[in-house]
Scaffold this active site. Structure first.
Site, short mmCIF file in Angstrom:
data_model
loop_
_atom_site.label_atom_id
_atom_site.label_comp_id
_atom_site.label_asym_id
_atom_site.label_seq_id
_atom_site.Cartn_x
_atom_site.Cartn_y
_atom_site.Cartn_z
CB SER A 143 -0.87 0.00 1.26
OG SER A 143 -1.43 1.28 1.47
CD GLU A 158 -2.15 5.44 4.42
OE1 GLU A 158 -1.43 5.74 5.39
OE2 GLU A 158 -2.96 6.23 3.90
CE1 TYR A 185 -4.64 -1.34 4.92
CE2 TYR A 185 -3.16 0.42 4.26
CZ TYR A 185 -3.96 -0.66 3.93
OH TYR A 185 -4.06 -1.05 2.62
P1 GDP Z 1 -7.94 5.02 3.44
O1 GDP Z 1 -7.23 6.15 4.12
O2 GDP Z 1 -7.09 4.35 2.44
O3 GDP Z 1 -8.59 4.06 4.40
O4 GDP Z 1 -9.11 5.70 2.54
P2 GDP Z 1 -10.29 6.70 2.94
O5 GDP Z 1 -11.11 6.82 1.71
O6 GDP Z 1 -11.00 6.23 4.18
O7 GDP Z 1 -9.58 8.09 3.25
C1 GDP Z 1 -8.92 8.83 2.26
C2 GDP Z 1 -8.65 10.22 2.77
O8 GDP Z 1 -9.89 10.93 2.93
C3 GDP Z 1 -7.95 10.31 4.11
O9 GDP Z 1 -6.99 11.34 4.03
C4 GDP Z 1 -9.07 10.71 5.08
O10 GDP Z 1 -8.60 11.43 6.24
C5 GDP Z 1 -9.86 11.63 4.16
N1 GDP Z 1 -11.23 11.89 4.63
C6 GDP Z 1 -11.80 13.11 4.81
N2 GDP Z 1 -13.04 13.01 5.26
C7 GDP Z 1 -13.30 11.68 5.37
C8 GDP Z 1 -14.47 10.94 5.79
O11 GDP Z 1 -15.50 11.49 6.14
N3 GDP Z 1 -14.38 9.57 5.73
C9 GDP Z 1 -13.23 8.92 5.32
N4 GDP Z 1 -13.22 7.58 5.27
N5 GDP Z 1 -12.11 9.61 4.94
C10 GDP Z 1 -12.15 10.96 4.96
#
Ligand code: GDP
Length: 327
Positions: free
Chosen positions: A130, A132, A154
């Protein structure tokens, strides 16, 4: 097994990527063994594969379960997609994250090393690594030489697996890290920000919701198209030499950009007053900008994404509108 027919084992088959990958492999004639963690009805796109997909239900928190499957199925290819895939959830579920994202790949690599594939060769293993793992490196764009510096549970678990793949490869295994940047589709669950946005924007457009509540909307991500990503996985695992490869589009956008593109696609012109920030959705250690350099994937096996950002957002909004408009 089945003569010269290629056999693949896909963990996490009921996830977004598992579904697209199973469809791709089945379409080319590979016998797909898919592993999932809980029983119940299969999603329709997996049901449609009929006897080209053999589904196994296994407790992947128990490393012995994966090893047993590999020894029984004797796959030529393993695609390890099973994971706790949400960064946010990894803070809430660090132990499950470690078991699925770090211990499971260790068990798979170990079992693959002592198994011969059905076609008589080494069992090739693709680990879904990833972006990440690069989150704390402070370098943009990231590529295969970027230092692995995770900043979340993660990322730390994925980093462990990433290193282990490299160690096994140094010992002669055919093991590959596909370093995946976020990749989206209408099958993305709504716990991810992209699908949360497209499903809520579609609901707003149809008068069924009145606000979109988000966390850090300045975060930038390199969002690709999931069917493109699984194509890269197959190409990477079938490359002549095992390698680590970044799978990314090369362009990042902010969450704000995603919101604007989604409202535009849904035909909602006045929307800024409908979007609100709630600190409850802001995460500790959120990477500011994850963007990958896809040069190696292009040069090594000719991979290129087929959909740009606006097309990804558009396809997701259209699908969410269609769900709401279905009779
Ligand atoms: P992940 O980080 O790979 O698990 O993917 P996400 O789609 O959950 O998050 C991607 C980015 O969107 C990160 O930087 C989050 O902090 C940002 N983000 C902003 N608002 C939100 C929210 O309401 N939900 C989630 N899931 N992510 C958010």
């Amino acid at each position: 097994m089945s003569g010269n027919r290629r056999t693949a084992l896909v963990t996490g088959v009921t996830g977004q990527d598992g579904g697209y990958l199973a469809e791709l492999l089945a379409a080319e004639g590979t016998l797909v063994h898919g592993v999932r963690r809980s029983s119940g009805p299969l999603p329709p796109h997996l049901e449609a594969l009929g006897d080209r997909l053999v589904v196994h239900t296994a407790d992947l928190l128990d490393p012995k379960a994966a090893a047993t499957l590999i020894r029984e199925v004797r796959p030529d290819e393993v695609y390890n997609l099973a994971a706790e895939s949400s960064v946010a959830r990894s803070w809430e579920e660090p132990v499950e994250t470690a078991l699925l994202d770090a211990v499971l790949p260790a068990a798979i690599l170990h079992a693959a090393a002592s198994t011969t594939g059905s076609s008589g060769g080494q069992v090739r293993v693709l680990q879904a690594s990833s972006a990440e793992v690069f989150a704390g490196a402070g370098i943009t764009p990231q590529d295969e030489s970027t230092p692995v510096v995770p900043v979340t549970p993660y990322g730390a678990a994925k980093a462990y697996a990433h290193h282990l793949v490299q160690l096994h490869r140094a010992g002669g295994a055919f093991a590959v890290n596909a370093v995946l940047y976020p990749h989206e589709s209408p099958r993305r669950p709504t716990r991810f920000v992209t699908r949360k946005i497209t499903s809520t924007v579609a609901a707003i457009a149809r008068g069924r919701a009145d606000e979109l509540v988000l966390g850090n909307t300045a975060a930038r991500r390199d969002w690709g198209w999931a069917p493109d990503t699984v194509r890269a996985m197959v190409a990477a695992l079938r490359h002549t030499e095992p390698l680590d490869v970044v799978v990314a589009t090369g362009t990042s956008h902010s969450v704000d950009d995603f919101v604007a593109a989604a409202f535009a696609r849904a035909g909602v012109t006045e929307w800024r007053h409908l979007v609100r920030t709630d600190p409850a959705f802001v995460r500790p250690n959120d990477a500011a900008d994850l963007v990958g350099d896809p040069t190696l994937a292009r040069e090594a096996f000719g991979w290129a994404p087929t959909r740009a950002f606006a097309d990804v957002v558009g396809a997701m909004v259209d699908a969410d509108l269609a769900l709401l408009d279905a009779p």
